[in-house]
Design a protein around this motif. Structure first.
Motif, mmCIF file in Angstrom:
data_model
loop_
_atom_site.group_PDB
_atom_site.id
_atom_site.type_symbol
_atom_site.label_atom_id
_atom_site.label_comp_id
_atom_site.label_asym_id
_atom_site.label_seq_id
_atom_site.Cartn_x
_atom_site.Cartn_y
_atom_site.Cartn_z
ATOM 1 N N CYS A 162 0.819 -1.218 0.000
ATOM 2 C CA CYS A 162 0.000 0.000 0.000
ATOM 3 C C CYS A 162 0.849 1.261 0.000
ATOM 4 O O CYS A 162 0.357 2.326 -0.338
ATOM 5 N N ARG A 163 2.109 1.169 0.384
ATOM 6 C CA ARG A 163 2.981 2.345 0.356
ATOM 7 C C ARG A 163 3.603 2.548 -1.025
ATOM 8 O O ARG A 163 4.167 3.614 -1.296
ATOM 9 N N PHE B 125 2.102 1.034 -4.239
ATOM 10 C CA PHE B 125 1.162 0.939 -5.371
ATOM 11 C C PHE B 125 -0.044 1.844 -5.105
ATOM 12 O O PHE B 125 -0.398 2.116 -3.949
ATOM 13 N N GLY B 126 -0.705 2.279 -6.165
ATOM 14 C CA GLY B 126 -1.833 3.188 -6.037
ATOM 15 C C GLY B 126 -3.083 2.512 -5.500
ATOM 16 O O GLY B 126 -3.850 3.100 -4.743
ATOM 17 N N THR B 127 -3.299 1.269 -5.938
ATOM 18 C CA THR B 127 -4.453 0.492 -5.489
ATOM 19 C C THR B 127 -3.988 -0.909 -5.118
ATOM 20 O O THR B 127 -3.260 -1.541 -5.896
ATOM 21 N N ALA C 259 1.931 4.549 -6.142
ATOM 22 C CA ALA C 259 1.405 5.412 -5.081
ATOM 23 C C ALA C 259 1.683 6.868 -5.403
ATOM 24 O O ALA C 259 2.818 7.260 -5.662
ATOM 25 N N GLU C 260 0.623 7.669 -5.464
ATOM 26 C CA GLU C 260 0.746 9.125 -5.600
ATOM 27 C C GLU C 260 -0.195 9.688 -4.560
ATOM 28 O O GLU C 260 -1.392 9.721 -4.774
ATOM 29 N N LYS D 1 -2.386 9.297 -1.358
ATOM 30 C CA LYS D 1 -2.973 8.204 -0.582
ATOM 31 C C LYS D 1 -3.414 7.067 -1.488
ATOM 32 O O LYS D 1 -4.132 7.270 -2.460
ATOM 33 N N SER D 2 -3.019 5.853 -1.144
ATOM 34 C CA SER D 2 -3.406 4.681 -1.921
ATOM 35 C C SER D 2 -4.788 4.205 -1.515
ATOM 36 O O SER D 2 -5.235 4.446 -0.394
ATOM 37 N N CYS E 217 -6.544 1.058 -0.496
ATOM 38 C CA CYS E 217 -5.933 -0.138 0.070
ATOM 39 C C CYS E 217 -6.970 -0.901 0.870
ATOM 40 O O CYS E 217 -7.395 -0.438 1.925
#
Ligand SMILES: [Zn+2]
Length: 176
Positions: A144-145, A147-149, A169-170, A172-173, A175
């Motif tokens: 989660c830190r 990848f975006g989803t 990740a840009e 908040k993901s 998750c």
């Protein structure tokens, strides 16, 4: 691609491709292996994946998964099994194109360790030892830190057997 190579990943760049219907391979690579602190990480069943998502995958495998395996399970990571990456299809049950249709997502099904153990999302999310369950939750949280989803078994029954890792990740993901 220079950064990806710098991470120790072995890969082949793939030609750009338009498959129609919103399905593309743009700026993708075929990953052959990733690198841990002191060895190579084998991969199963992976196809085209965009370069940025490949980089997130390479960092997660090394810093998120292999180090968690050593700390929590006392063994090194040697292989990551996947259900694939590129797939020209919609999100299940919708008319929306999946991130798999642009080779921006990867489905992770299991981890093989240096002691021969195989920890799978399907069998061990609920059924594994306490340490194996903790390992799977730890690697999902660390995904989660990067990848975006990130979707896993708690999201819905379609994800009971894999982690869906999508985009980078840009902020908040998403998750679950
Ligand atoms: Zn997926």
């Amino acid at each position: 691609m220079a950064d990806l190579g710098g991470s120790g990943a072995r890969f082949t760049p793939l030609p750009d491709r338009y498959d129609g219907n919103g399905c593309t391979n743009l700026g993708t690579v075929q990953l052959l292996a990733l690198s841990s602190d002191d060895g190579e990480l084998a991969l199963s069943n992976i196809g085209a994946l965009t370069c940025p998502v490949s980089q997130a995958f390479a960092s997660w495998a090394r810093f998120g998964v292999d180090r968690a395996a050593r700390q929590i399970l006392g063994a090194k990571l040697v292989r990551i099994e996947t259900f694939g990456s590129y797939n020209c299809r919609n999100v299940a049950g919708t008319s929306r194109r999946s991130a798999h249709a642009t080779a921006s997502a990867i489905d992770i099904s299991a981890f093989v360790l240096s002691d021969g153990r195989r920890v799978s999302v399907l069998d061990d999310w609920n059924g594994g030892s306490a340490a194996e369950r903790q390992f799977l939750r730890t690697v999902q949280t660390s995904a989660c830190r990067r990848f975006g989803t990130v979707l896993g078994p708690e999201y819905d029954s379609a994800h009971r057997n894999h982690f869906h890792l999508e985009g980078i990740a840009e902020g908040k993901s998403f998750c679950r």
